[in-house]
Enzyme design. Structure first.
Site, short mmCIF file in Angstrom:
data_model
loop_
_atom_site.label_atom_id
_atom_site.label_comp_id
_atom_site.label_asym_id
_atom_site.label_seq_id
_atom_site.Cartn_x
_atom_site.Cartn_y
_atom_site.Cartn_z
N ASP A 250 0.87 -1.18 0.00
CA ASP A 250 0.00 0.00 0.00
C ASP A 250 0.91 1.23 0.00
O ASP A 250 1.42 1.64 1.04
CB ASP A 250 -0.89 -0.07 1.25
CG ASP A 250 -1.76 1.17 1.41
OD1 ASP A 250 -1.54 2.15 0.68
OD2 ASP A 250 -2.64 1.15 2.29
N LYS A 279 -3.64 9.40 -3.08
CA LYS A 279 -3.21 10.66 -2.45
C LYS A 279 -2.49 11.61 -3.42
O LYS A 279 -3.14 12.38 -4.11
CB LYS A 279 -2.36 10.36 -1.23
CG LYS A 279 -3.18 9.77 -0.07
CD LYS A 279 -2.38 9.76 1.20
CE LYS A 279 -3.12 9.14 2.37
NZ LYS A 279 -3.99 10.08 3.07
#
Ligand SMILES: Cc1ncc(COP(=O)(O)O)c(C=O)c1O
Length: 432
Positions: A250, A279
């Site tokens: 991740d 993000k």
């Protein structure tokens, strides 16, 4: 800005709008923002704050960037969105091309989705569907470590730290996965094989029911801002191969240079089978994430009874988000990002070093453009936030952590104001 308008906004906000992890009955104060430019966030009362958070790892180029604005405007003129079922478009294809060229080489398939949490859901589903397609229907569990954070949806929550991930509240509905102790070796620690023993034991005993290992590489973010040894990650890759489970990394927080390498797995010189990004992908402009997989994983999935990966969000590969992401990645690649992050790292180390002397400080650590001061006792969020705002700084401490991950474009003087404010606020006290 007229103060009656501001008060009305704040009143409605307080009475009706949820904020992240905030009481709806007695919410903490929020600061109304009028605009943001570069590393400055301008409040509606005219005050300007230097951004030390990049809006939670995302706004790496700062706010209101002319090139990202241009990409957004041009894409809106062409189309903001079309469905991705049966259609495709240049923003998605060009973004995929550039992402696959910078990602670890074996990752050659990409699934665009809406948010980091969804990217994690997709990764988990991929791993389970892969093994199911290959006839290993028992391989449905995940193995991870404590202190991790992977998002707030149910699949993601089930692999977050059991305590901070609220497993107690949702215990009857969350899938039960396996948790090893958190990685105990710090980033630069001398390696000792005992650090991996517990993890290895769980894997050895349960590999027949494990589809994948899922980890945040090198930096455990929201679960404690901890940095761990690249050798730990390297050993995990070896163990995943040895015990025939997939490795999901991740990189949602760590991707796009934040730790000093493009992706954090590069610190360990390893490659995952599945990787999540999000993000900073759009430079913080809008929500977009992606899950990347190897040919082995995607071929495996497609060879199963379903014949296809079973997921397809409405806003999959949204052209507006893809165009901005493409501009953001190009901007990053055309900048001297490595040098810039290395300079931020040096300055954070120097600027935060005095904090280590403070009696309430447990640890000070820096990696890439991430600076962390871990306290011995939790902060009072409301009090400490106000102290920083009064000094013209935007930080969002939580628990025992004071931390900063500024936009990469930050100038030396502004970063000095952030580290100076952290040192000063600590010295002044009254924030716990
Ligand atoms: C490592 C990691 N994974 C997943 C997520 C979830 O991403 P999102 O908030 O976009 O759903 C986060 C968000 O903080 C994260 O840090």
């Amino acid at each position: 800005m007229n103060s009656k308008l501001v008060n009305n906004l704040l009143k409605f906000d307080r009475e009706h709008i949820c904020h992240p992890y905030t009481s709806m009955k007695d919410p903490l104060p929020v600061y109304p923002v009028a605009s943001a430019n570069g590393v400055r966030i301008r409040l509606m009362d005219g005050r300007e704050l230097i951004d030390g958070m990049s809006s939670w790892w995302a706004a790496i180029h700062g706010y209101n960037h002319p090139e990202l604005n241009r990409a957004a405007r041009e894409q809106i003129e062409a189309m903001s969105h079309v469905m991705f079922g049966g259609l495709t478009h240049r923003p998605a294809v060009e973004l995929a091309e550039i992402l696959l060229s910078i990602a670890p080489a074996p990752l050659q398939k990409i699934f665009f989705c809406d948010s980091g949490s969804v990217a994690v859901e997709v990764a988990i589903k991929m791993a389970i569907q892969y093994w199911s397609a290959l006839g290993f229907a028992k391989k449905q569990r995940l193995l991870t470590v404590r202190s991790g954070y992977h998002g707030d949806t149910f699949g993601a929550m089930a692999v977050c730290d059991p305590e901070t991930g609220m497993h107690g509240i949702f215990k009857d509905i969350l899938p039960k996965h396996l948790f090893a102790e958190m990685p105990m070796a710090g980033y630069a620690a001398q390696w000792d094989e005992r650090y991996i023993e517990g993890f290895k034991k769980i894997l050895a005993e349960n590999h027949e029911s494990i589809a994948a290992i899922i980890l945040e590489p090198i930096v455990q973010g929201a679960g404690g801002m901890r940095f761990y040894s690249p050798i730990y990650l390297k050993r995990i890759r070896e163990l995943a191969d040895e015990f025939n489970v997939l490795l999901i990394l991740d990189e949602i927080a760590t991707g796009f240079g934040r730790t000093g390498t493009m992706f954090a797995c590069e610190h360990a010189g390893i490659e995952p089978d599945i990787m999540c990004i999000g993000k900073a992908l759009t430079g913080g402009y809008m929500s977009l994430a992606a899950t990347l997989a190897t040919e082995k994983v995607s071929d495996g999935i497609s060879s199963g009874e379903a014949g296809a990966f079973m997921h397809g969000p409405t806003f999959m590969a949204n052209p507006l988000a893809c165009s901005i992401a493409l501009a953001s990645v190009r901007l990053l690649l055309s900048s001297p990002w490595k040098e810039k992050i290395s300079a931020i790292e040096d300055q954070l180390k120097e600027g935060l070093a005095p904090c280590a002397e403070h009696h309430n400080v447990q640890d000070v650590r820096v990696l890439g453009a991430i600076g962390v001061v871990e306290l011995k006792s939790p902060v009072n969020m409301e009090k400490i936030q106000k102290k920083f705002v009064d000094r013209g700084i935007w930080l969002r401490p939580f628990g025992r952590l004071l931390y900063t991950m500024p936009p990469y474009i930050i100038e030396k003087e502004d970063l000095a104001r952030i580290t100076g404010a952290i040192t000063e606020v600590l010295r002044e006290g009254g924030h716990v």
